[in-house]
Design a protein around this motif. Structure first.
Motif, PDB file in Angstrom:
ATOM      1  N   GLU A  36      12.475  11.853  15.013  1.00  0.00           N
ATOM      2  CA  GLU A  36      11.253  12.168  15.734  1.00  0.00           C
ATOM      3  C   GLU A  36      10.230  12.709  14.740  1.00  0.00           C
ATOM      4  OE1 GLU A  36       9.874  15.437  19.047  1.00  0.00           O
ATOM      5  OE2 GLU A  36      11.930  14.655  19.129  1.00  0.00           O
ATOM      6  N   GLY A  37       8.990  12.292  14.900  1.00  0.00           N
ATOM      7  CA  GLY A  37       7.924  12.754  14.011  1.00  0.00           C
ATOM      8  C   GLY A  37       7.681  11.846  12.815  1.00  0.00           C
ATOM      9  N   ALA A  38       8.597  10.900  12.558  1.00  0.00           N
ATOM     10  CA  ALA A  38       8.355   9.933  11.475  1.00  0.00           C
ATOM     11  C   ALA A  38       7.088   9.153  11.823  1.00  0.00           C
ATOM     12  CB  ALA A  38       9.546   9.002  11.302  1.00  0.00           C
ATOM     13  N   GLU A  39       6.317   8.846  10.796  1.00  0.00           N
ATOM     14  CA  GLU A  39       5.010   8.252  11.037  1.00  0.00           C
ATOM     15  C   GLU A  39       4.785   7.000  10.205  1.00  0.00           C
ATOM     16  OE1 GLU A  39       0.364   9.759  11.153  1.00  0.00           O
ATOM     17  OE2 GLU A  39       1.921  11.079  10.373  1.00  0.00           O
ATOM     18  N   GLY A  40       4.421   5.923  10.892  1.00  0.00           N
ATOM     19  CA  GLY A  40       3.918   4.734  10.228  1.00  0.00           C
ATOM     20  C   GLY A  40       2.432   4.960  10.031  1.00  0.00           C
ATOM     21  N   LYS A  41       2.033   5.281   8.815  1.00  0.00           N
ATOM     22  CA  LYS A  41       0.658   5.710   8.546  1.00  0.00           C
ATOM     23  C   LYS A  41      -0.363   4.614   8.884  1.00  0.00           C
ATOM     24  CE  LYS A  41       2.067   8.985   4.977  1.00  0.00           C
ATOM     25  NZ  LYS A  41       2.887   9.617   5.963  1.00  0.00           N
ATOM     26  N   LEU A  42      -1.570   5.050   9.245  1.00  0.00           N
ATOM     27  CA  LEU A  42      -2.647   4.108   9.570  1.00  0.00           C
ATOM     28  C   LEU A  42      -2.878   3.159   8.401  1.00  0.00           C
ATOM     29  CD1 LEU A  42      -5.266   6.396  11.344  1.00  0.00           C
ATOM     30  CD2 LEU A  42      -4.013   4.480  12.365  1.00  0.00           C
ATOM     31  N   HIS A  43      -2.958   1.875   8.706  1.00  0.00           N
ATOM     32  CA  HIS A  43      -3.177   0.847   7.690  1.00  0.00           C
ATOM     33  C   HIS A  43      -3.710  -0.400   8.379  1.00  0.00           C
ATOM     34  CE1 HIS A  43       0.720  -0.185   9.387  1.00  0.00           C
ATOM     35  NE2 HIS A  43       0.560  -1.411   8.916  1.00  0.00           N
ATOM     36  N   ASN A  44      -4.089  -1.381   7.608  1.00  0.00           N
ATOM     37  CA  ASN A  44      -4.467  -2.676   8.161  1.00  0.00           C
ATOM     38  C   ASN A  44      -4.077  -3.758   7.167  1.00  0.00           C
ATOM     39  OD1 ASN A  44      -6.859  -1.492   6.680  1.00  0.00           O
ATOM     40  ND2 ASN A  44      -7.554  -3.611   6.923  1.00  0.00           N
ATOM     41  N   HIS A  45      -3.965  -4.971   7.658  1.00  0.00           N
ATOM     42  CA  HIS A  45      -3.608  -6.129   6.835  1.00  0.00           C
ATOM     43  C   HIS A  45      -4.164  -7.381   7.495  1.00  0.00           C
ATOM     44  CE1 HIS A  45      -0.458  -6.427   9.874  1.00  0.00           C
ATOM     45  NE2 HIS A  45      -0.034  -5.220   9.521  1.00  0.00           N
ATOM     46  N   PRO A  46      -4.281  -8.466   6.750  1.00  0.00           N
ATOM     47  CA  PRO A  46      -4.875  -9.684   7.314  1.00  0.00           C
ATOM     48  C   PRO A  46      -3.949 -10.424   8.283  1.00  0.00           C
ATOM     49  CG  PRO A  46      -4.194 -10.075   5.047  1.00  0.00           C
ATOM     50  CD  PRO A  46      -4.005  -8.602   5.311  1.00  0.00           C
ATOM     51  N   HIS A  47      -2.681 -10.049   8.328  1.00  0.00           N
ATOM     52  CA  HIS A  47      -1.717 -10.733   9.188  1.00  0.00           C
ATOM     53  C   HIS A  47      -1.884 -10.334  10.650  1.00  0.00           C
ATOM     54  CE1 HIS A  47      -0.228  -9.752   5.194  1.00  0.00           C
ATOM     55  NE2 HIS A  47       0.295 -10.969   5.180  1.00  0.00           N
ATOM     56  N   VAL A  48      -1.709 -11.284  11.563  1.00  0.00           N
ATOM     57  CA  VAL A  48      -1.566 -10.959  12.978  1.00  0.00           C
ATOM     58  C   VAL A  48      -0.142 -10.440  13.141  1.00  0.00           C
ATOM     59  CG1 VAL A  48      -1.511 -11.864  15.332  1.00  0.00           C
ATOM     60  CG2 VAL A  48      -3.228 -12.702  13.703  1.00  0.00           C
ATOM     61  N   GLN A  49       0.018  -9.360  13.913  1.00  0.00           N
ATOM     62  CA  GLN A  49       1.325  -8.720  14.084  1.00  0.00           C
ATOM     63  C   GLN A  49       1.642  -8.608  15.567  1.00  0.00           C
ATOM     64  OE1 GLN A  49       1.716  -4.939  12.049  1.00  0.00           O
ATOM     65  NE2 GLN A  49       3.072  -4.136  13.637  1.00  0.00           N
ATOM     66  N   SER A  50       2.861  -8.967  15.944  1.00  0.00           N
ATOM     67  CA  SER A  50       3.335  -8.630  17.287  1.00  0.00           C
ATOM     68  C   SER A  50       4.465  -7.627  17.121  1.00  0.00           C
ATOM     69  CB  SER A  50       3.801  -9.874  18.050  1.00  0.00           C
ATOM     70  OG  SER A  50       4.969 -10.406  17.467  1.00  0.00           O
ATOM     71  N   THR A  51       4.519  -6.653  18.023  1.00  0.00           N
ATOM     72  CA  THR A  51       5.524  -5.601  17.959  1.00  0.00           C
ATOM     73  C   THR A  51       6.298  -5.566  19.268  1.00  0.00           C
ATOM     74  OG1 THR A  51       4.270  -4.257  16.395  1.00  0.00           O
ATOM     75  CG2 THR A  51       5.874  -3.098  17.748  1.00  0.00           C
ATOM     76  N   TYR A  52       7.633  -5.513  19.162  1.00  0.00           N
ATOM     77  CA  TYR A  52       8.529  -5.372  20.306  1.00  0.00           C
ATOM     78  C   TYR A  52       9.325  -4.090  20.106  1.00  0.00           C
ATOM     79  CZ  TYR A  52      12.609  -6.034  23.280  1.00  0.00           C
ATOM     80  OH  TYR A  52      13.605  -5.851  24.188  1.00  0.00           O
ATOM     81  N   VAL A  53       9.372  -3.235  21.118  1.00  0.00           N
ATOM     82  CA  VAL A  53      10.117  -1.981  21.039  1.00  0.00           C
ATOM     83  C   VAL A  53      11.551  -2.251  21.492  1.00  0.00           C
ATOM     84  CG1 VAL A  53      10.248   0.438  21.728  1.00  0.00           C
ATOM     85  CG2 VAL A  53       8.003  -0.696  21.560  1.00  0.00           C
ATOM     86  N   GLU A  54      12.460  -2.300  20.520  1.00  0.00           N
ATOM     87  CA  GLU A  54      13.875  -2.511  20.833  1.00  0.00           C
ATOM     88  C   GLU A  54      14.480  -1.239  21.435  1.00  0.00           C
ATOM     89  OE1 GLU A  54      16.869  -4.759  18.247  1.00  0.00           O
ATOM     90  OE2 GLU A  54      17.284  -2.645  17.799  1.00  0.00           O
ATOM     91  N   SER A  55      14.131  -0.078  20.847  1.00  0.00           N
ATOM     92  CA  SER A  55      14.640   1.207  21.333  1.00  0.00           C
ATOM     93  C   SER A  55      13.720   2.307  20.853  1.00  0.00           C
ATOM     94  CB  SER A  55      16.067   1.439  20.827  1.00  0.00           C
ATOM     95  OG  SER A  55      16.103   1.454  19.409  1.00  0.00           O
ATOM     96  N   GLY A  56      13.813   3.481  21.465  1.00  0.00           N
ATOM     97  CA  GLY A  56      12.997   4.619  21.077  1.00  0.00           C
ATOM     98  C   GLY A  56      11.689   4.674  21.837  1.00  0.00           C
ATOM     99  N   ARG A  57      10.868   5.669  21.490  1.00  0.00           N
ATOM    100  CA  ARG A  57       9.534   5.822  22.084  1.00  0.00           C
ATOM    101  C   ARG A  57       8.546   6.099  20.959  1.00  0.00           C
ATOM    102  NH1 ARG A  57       9.322   5.095  27.013  1.00  0.00           N
ATOM    103  NH2 ARG A  57       7.194   5.807  27.182  1.00  0.00           N
ATOM    104  N   PHE A  58       7.345   5.523  21.082  1.00  0.00           N
ATOM    105  CA  PHE A  58       6.355   5.583  20.015  1.00  0.00           C
ATOM    106  C   PHE A  58       4.955   5.754  20.585  1.00  0.00           C
ATOM    107  CE2 PHE A  58       9.980   3.143  18.695  1.00  0.00           C
ATOM    108  CZ  PHE A  58      10.254   3.629  17.428  1.00  0.00           C
TER     109      PHE A  58
END
Length: 105
Positions: A36-58
């Motif tokens: 808990e509290g781990a952070e994917g820092k703000l960023h951007n990239h030219p790729h289109v990204q889709s995200t699926y939550v397998e487990s956990g809460r974000f």
């Protein structure tokens, strides 16, 4: 076609990344948030990204909009949209990128 296993590698603190499959047009990657509290820092990239939550809460921020997601939720992040997330409960995100993220190989 042969399957090449990819190693799990450190990403941001408390987070690992593992390429699951890839070709030049598309890549699938597991991001495992260990605490808990781990952070994917703000960023951007030219790729289109889709995200699926397998487990956990974000809590995600995408292009200035903040929202919470949990198991079974999915969404798309447009090319170049600034985004990041905060882990509310440890779990795994499955991200697909088009085209492939060569920086992950």
């Amino acid at each position: 076609m042969s399957h090449q296993p990819f190693p799990e590698v450190p990403a941001d603190p408390g987070i690992t990344r593992q390429v699951l499959s890839e070709n030049p047009a598309l890549m699938m990657v597991a991001f495992r948030f260990k605490e808990e509290g781990a952070e994917g820092k703000l960023h951007n990239h030219p790729h289109v990204q889709s995200t699926y939550v397998e487990s956990g809460r974000f809590r995600f921020t995408v292009a200035g909009e903040t929202f919470d997601v949990g198991p079974g939720d999915s969404f798309v992040i447009p090319s170049d949209a600034r985004h990041g997330c905060l882990c509310l409960q440890p779990g795994t995100l499955i991200d697909c990128f088009t085209p492939r993220r060569d920086d992950f190989l």
